[in-house]
Structures are given as C-alpha cells and as structure tokens.
Design a protein around this motif. Structure first.
Motif, PDB file in Angstrom:
ATOM      1  N   ILE A  30      13.069  26.284  -2.405  1.00  0.00           N
ATOM      2  CA  ILE A  30      11.961  27.034  -3.023  1.00  0.00           C
ATOM      3  C   ILE A  30      12.051  26.898  -4.544  1.00  0.00           C
ATOM      4  O   ILE A  30      11.032  26.706  -5.226  1.00  0.00           O
ATOM      5  N   ARG A  31      13.283  26.930  -5.070  1.00  0.00           N
ATOM      6  CA  ARG A  31      13.447  26.780  -6.523  1.00  0.00           C
ATOM      7  C   ARG A  31      12.928  25.416  -6.980  1.00  0.00           C
ATOM      8  O   ARG A  31      12.222  25.296  -7.973  1.00  0.00           O
ATOM      9  N   PHE A  32      13.235  24.361  -6.219  1.00  0.00           N
ATOM     10  CA  PHE A  32      12.758  23.014  -6.553  1.00  0.00           C
ATOM     11  C   PHE A  32      11.216  22.978  -6.532  1.00  0.00           C
ATOM     12  O   PHE A  32      10.579  22.434  -7.434  1.00  0.00           O
ATOM     13  N   ALA A  33      10.641  23.586  -5.500  1.00  0.00           N
ATOM     14  CA  ALA A  33       9.174  23.593  -5.387  1.00  0.00           C
ATOM     15  C   ALA A  33       8.546  24.311  -6.597  1.00  0.00           C
ATOM     16  O   ALA A  33       7.555  23.839  -7.170  1.00  0.00           O
ATOM     17  N   ILE A  34       9.152  25.430  -6.991  1.00  0.00           N
ATOM     18  CA  ILE A  34       8.578  26.207  -8.100  1.00  0.00           C
ATOM     19  C   ILE A  34       8.814  25.506  -9.441  1.00  0.00           C
ATOM     20  O   ILE A  34       7.898  25.350 -10.250  1.00  0.00           O
ATOM     21  N   ASP A  35      10.058  25.061  -9.666  1.00  0.00           N
ATOM     22  CA  ASP A  35      10.410  24.530 -10.996  1.00  0.00           C
ATOM     23  C   ASP A  35       9.929  23.101 -11.229  1.00  0.00           C
ATOM     24  O   ASP A  35       9.558  22.745 -12.341  1.00  0.00           O
ATOM     25  N   VAL A  36       9.997  22.268 -10.198  1.00  0.00           N
ATOM     26  CA  VAL A  36       9.734  20.835 -10.405  1.00  0.00           C
ATOM     27  C   VAL A  36       8.332  20.426  -9.925  1.00  0.00           C
ATOM     28  O   VAL A  36       7.644  19.652 -10.583  1.00  0.00           O
ATOM     29  N   VAL A  37       7.916  20.959  -8.754  1.00  0.00           N
ATOM     30  CA  VAL A  37       6.653  20.482  -8.175  1.00  0.00           C
ATOM     31  C   VAL A  37       5.444  21.277  -8.681  1.00  0.00           C
ATOM     32  O   VAL A  37       4.435  20.690  -9.093  1.00  0.00           O
ATOM     33  N   GLU A  64       7.486  11.479 -10.957  1.00  0.00           N
ATOM     34  CA  GLU A  64       8.835  12.031 -11.140  1.00  0.00           C
ATOM     35  C   GLU A  64       9.207  12.998  -9.991  1.00  0.00           C
ATOM     36  O   GLU A  64      10.259  12.825  -9.366  1.00  0.00           O
ATOM     37  N   PRO A  65       8.361  13.986  -9.667  1.00  0.00           N
ATOM     38  CA  PRO A  65       8.746  14.860  -8.535  1.00  0.00           C
ATOM     39  C   PRO A  65       8.816  14.121  -7.204  1.00  0.00           C
ATOM     40  O   PRO A  65       9.598  14.491  -6.333  1.00  0.00           O
ATOM     41  N   TYR A  66       8.011  13.058  -7.048  1.00  0.00           N
ATOM     42  CA  TYR A  66       8.085  12.254  -5.817  1.00  0.00           C
ATOM     43  C   TYR A  66       9.481  11.635  -5.709  1.00  0.00           C
ATOM     44  O   TYR A  66      10.140  11.771  -4.671  1.00  0.00           O
ATOM     45  N   GLN A  67       9.936  10.986  -6.782  1.00  0.00           N
ATOM     46  CA  GLN A  67      11.269  10.354  -6.762  1.00  0.00           C
ATOM     47  C   GLN A  67      12.353  11.394  -6.522  1.00  0.00           C
ATOM     48  O   GLN A  67      13.232  11.216  -5.695  1.00  0.00           O
ATOM     49  N   GLN A  68      12.279  12.494  -7.271  1.00  0.00           N
ATOM     50  CA  GLN A  68      13.318  13.532  -7.153  1.00  0.00           C
ATOM     51  C   GLN A  68      13.353  14.132  -5.745  1.00  0.00           C
ATOM     52  O   GLN A  68      14.415  14.456  -5.232  1.00  0.00           O
ATOM     53  N   SER A  69      12.185  14.287  -5.133  1.00  0.00           N
ATOM     54  CA  SER A  69      12.130  14.890  -3.791  1.00  0.00           C
ATOM     55  C   SER A  69      12.913  14.051  -2.800  1.00  0.00           C
ATOM     56  O   SER A  69      13.567  14.570  -1.896  1.00  0.00           O
ATOM     57  N   TYR A  70      12.840  12.711  -2.949  1.00  0.00           N
ATOM     58  CA  TYR A  70      13.611  11.842  -2.049  1.00  0.00           C
ATOM     59  C   TYR A  70      15.072  11.774  -2.475  1.00  0.00           C
ATOM     60  O   TYR A  70      15.974  11.839  -1.642  1.00  0.00           O
ATOM     61  N   GLU A  71      15.321  11.664  -3.797  1.00  0.00           N
ATOM     62  CA  GLU A  71      16.718  11.562  -4.252  1.00  0.00           C
ATOM     63  C   GLU A  71      17.521  12.801  -3.865  1.00  0.00           C
ATOM     64  O   GLU A  71      18.669  12.712  -3.446  1.00  0.00           O
ATOM     65  N   LEU A  72      16.914  13.979  -3.994  1.00  0.00           N
ATOM     66  CA  LEU A  72      17.643  15.214  -3.697  1.00  0.00           C
ATOM     67  C   LEU A  72      17.550  15.607  -2.219  1.00  0.00           C
ATOM     68  O   LEU A  72      18.167  16.578  -1.796  1.00  0.00           O
ATOM     69  N   GLY A  73      16.721  14.890  -1.466  1.00  0.00           N
ATOM     70  CA  GLY A  73      16.673  15.109  -0.021  1.00  0.00           C
ATOM     71  C   GLY A  73      15.627  16.113   0.450  1.00  0.00           C
ATOM     72  O   GLY A  73      15.496  16.333   1.653  1.00  0.00           O
ATOM     73  N   TRP A  74      14.838  16.708  -0.458  1.00  0.00           N
ATOM     74  CA  TRP A  74      13.864  17.726  -0.019  1.00  0.00           C
ATOM     75  C   TRP A  74      12.725  17.124   0.792  1.00  0.00           C
ATOM     76  O   TRP A  74      12.112  17.801   1.606  1.00  0.00           O
ATOM     77  N   ALA A  75      12.424  15.840   0.561  1.00  0.00           N
ATOM     78  CA  ALA A  75      11.322  15.215   1.306  1.00  0.00           C
ATOM     79  C   ALA A  75      11.789  14.655   2.647  1.00  0.00           C
ATOM     80  O   ALA A  75      10.977  14.221   3.447  1.00  0.00           O
ATOM     81  N   SER A  76      13.101  14.675   2.887  1.00  0.00           N
ATOM     82  CA  SER A  76      13.605  14.073   4.130  1.00  0.00           C
ATOM     83  C   SER A  76      14.639  14.978   4.793  1.00  0.00           C
ATOM     84  O   SER A  76      15.604  14.506   5.382  1.00  0.00           O
TER      85      SER A  76
END
Ligand SMILES: Cc1cc2nc3c(=O)[nH]c(=O)nc-3n(C[C@H](O)[C@H](O)[C@H](O)COP(=O)(O)OP(=O)(O)OC[C@H]3O[C@@H](n4cnc5c(N)ncnc54)[C@H](O)[C@@H]3O)c2cc1C
Length: 255
Positions: A30-37, A64-76
C-alpha cells in the motif's frame, strides 16, 4: 484479521507467509501504491497515450513506476517462485492490487492483462510457447493482452469473424480486426503478446468454433531475440473519460 489469512501459512505452499509477513507486505504494498504510483495518476491522465510511428507511447511518468513494480515484485506477487515471483497467496495479491488500482488504473491494468495472458500460456500453451513468452511476461519485459471483442462481437463473442488459416504444423495466419483491446500496445515492454480468439477455416459458427492463438506483435526467434514485425497494426486508441493513461486499442491482424 477478518479473513484470517494468517491461517494460510499452515499449508505447505504458503508456509513462509505467516501473519507478521502478510501484515508487512500489505503495509509495504500500500505504501508503494501511495508513494510511487499514485503521484502519476493526474499527470498520466492529462498527458494520455498517443500513437507515434504506428506504436503507442504511454505517458512518460508511467515508465519509472512500471519498472519499479517489476523490480520490487509488486507486479508479480502471485507469480510462482520458479518464475522469479513471490508465490504469494491470491488474497494478499488482491489486497495490494486494489491499492494499485486506486493509485493508477492506467498503469495497473498492464499488470493484470500481462499476468492474465502469461497465466493462460503457462496453463494451456505448448512447451515452446511457454519457453518463449511466459518468463519475459512475468518479468514485465513483454506485456500481454486479451483480444476477444470485435465491432459486431461484444457480449455475443461467438459472432467473431477473425479467421485463422493453417500454414504449417502449429502455425496459423490470423486475419481480422479486434476492438476495445486494453493495454493493446505500448512502449513499456519490448514486445506485446496478444491472446487472440479466432475461427479456424471450416470450424463451426458460435463460441464452439473459436480457438485461441498467441500472436506476438514482433516475432520472437528460437534464441529469444526479437525478429520481424508480425503484421499487427494499431489502428486507433479510444478517448475514455478519466482513464486516458490506459491505451484501449483497435488492432488489425493480417493485411
Ligand atoms: C474500457 C474497456 C476495455 C475493454 N477491454 C477489452 C479487452 O481488453 N479485450 C476485449 O476483448 N474486449 C475488451 N472490451 C470490450 C468488452 O468486453 C465489451 O465492451 C463487452 O463484451 C460488451 O460488448 P459491446 O460493447 O459490443 O456491447 P453489446 O454486446 O452491444 O451490449 C450492449 C448492451 O446490451 C446488453 N446486451 C447484450 N446482449 C444482451 C442479451 N442477449 N440480452 C440482454 N442484454 C444484452 C449488454 O448488457 C449491454 O448493456 C473492453 C471494453 C471497454 C469499455
């Protein structure tokens, strides 16, 4: 707490997802969604998607958020560890996805469409299809779509007229037009993998006669490198109120 998802860790599959781990992941997701996306939502809707040289360009701030979402695992999150994902339980995935959808649906739809198409190939595809596409889709290197609707075939999906003609064993020529295709094209990944409903010549009318084909925008060679354009044309993108960051496309296959 109410869903008692901590109990999932009693099963062997989710043993590492105890209540504390799940709480932390929900909090961080949730923090990632609020702060980054979410800071990209208004800007990406204002900028919108556009077609340039026959390809869709998404708003710049989505990269940038697309890349980070995959790098940090939130998209997968739900992807099995075999493919480099977290192997998280669906309940947890849904909670974090909900936050991502609220933060920027234009971006999160790419994750949903891509993992949906990858799951489909992983479940029903041949070994060679799996090897070519699945890992790259789960890593966000390739995006995915589902191409069902046609101008005369929405709810009545069996009225689809896109055709498939066998050219060699397991290879077909697809010809037709699909509309309303979410995340239909973009510059977020290196390639777009379309799951396309089409009717093999001579197959019966209606839904019973439909088959499903994997159609990459750009062909993928056996060694994984990208080959030639595969005759998929982006005709136009829809202008949708409040979700201009999501390219909903009309696509032509063949011709
Ligand atoms: C933003 C957006 C994204 C989309 N993304 C995709 C995508 O990624 N891939 C894809 O393939 N498609 C996609 N679609 C298309 C979507 O699946 C179709 O819009 C949907 O199937 C409805 O088809 P239609 O728009 O032709 O409406 P129609 O089928 O013409 O329906 C119009 C109305 O008639 C009603 N209706 C239809 N048939 C009956 C019936 N027999 N009895 C009673 N009522 C009926 C419907 O409920 C609806 O209210 C998307 C659509 C939108 C708006």
């Amino acid at each position: 707490e109410w869903l008692k998802i901590g109990q999932l860790s009693e099963s062997e599959k989710f043993a590492e997802f105890d209540q504390d781990t799940l709480d932390l992941m929900v909090q961080e997701g949730i923090r990632f969604a609020i702060d980054v996306v979410s800071p990209t939502r208004s800007e990406s809707d204002r900028e919108g998607c556009r077609i340039e040289d026959g390809r869709v360009k998404v708003p710049k701030c989505l990269h940038e958020p697309y890349q980070q979402s995959y790098e940090l695992g939130w998209a997968s999150m739900g992807v099995s560890q075999e493919y480099g994902g977290m192997g998280a339980p669906a309940t947890l995935v849904l909670i974090v996805n909900e936050a991502m959808n609220g933060a920027n649906l234009g971006l999160s739809m790419f994750f949903g469409l891509t993992s949906g198409a990858a799951d489909l190939i992983d479940t029903y595809g041949s070994d060679s299809l799996k090897q070519k596409y699945v890992a790259k889709m789960y890593q966000g290197k390739f995006t995915g779509t589902m191409c069902l609707s046609e101008p005369q075939a929405g709810s009545d999906v069996g009225a689809g007229t896109t055709s498939a003609e066998s050219v060699e064993d397991g290879v077909y020529k697809i010809k037709g037009s699909k509309c309303w295709i979410s995340s239909g094209d973009s510059d977020l990944g290196e390639n777009v993998i379309h799951a396309v409903l089409a009717r093999v010549k001579g197959a019966p009318d209606g839904t019973k006669g439909l088959s499903l084909f994997v159609v990459p925008h750009t062909r993928v060679n056996d060694d994984g490198s990208l080959g030639d354009w595969n005759d998929v044309t982006v005709v136009s993108i829809e202008d949708k109120l409040g979700i201009h960051a999501s390219p909903t496309a009309v696509l032509n296959f063949g011709e």
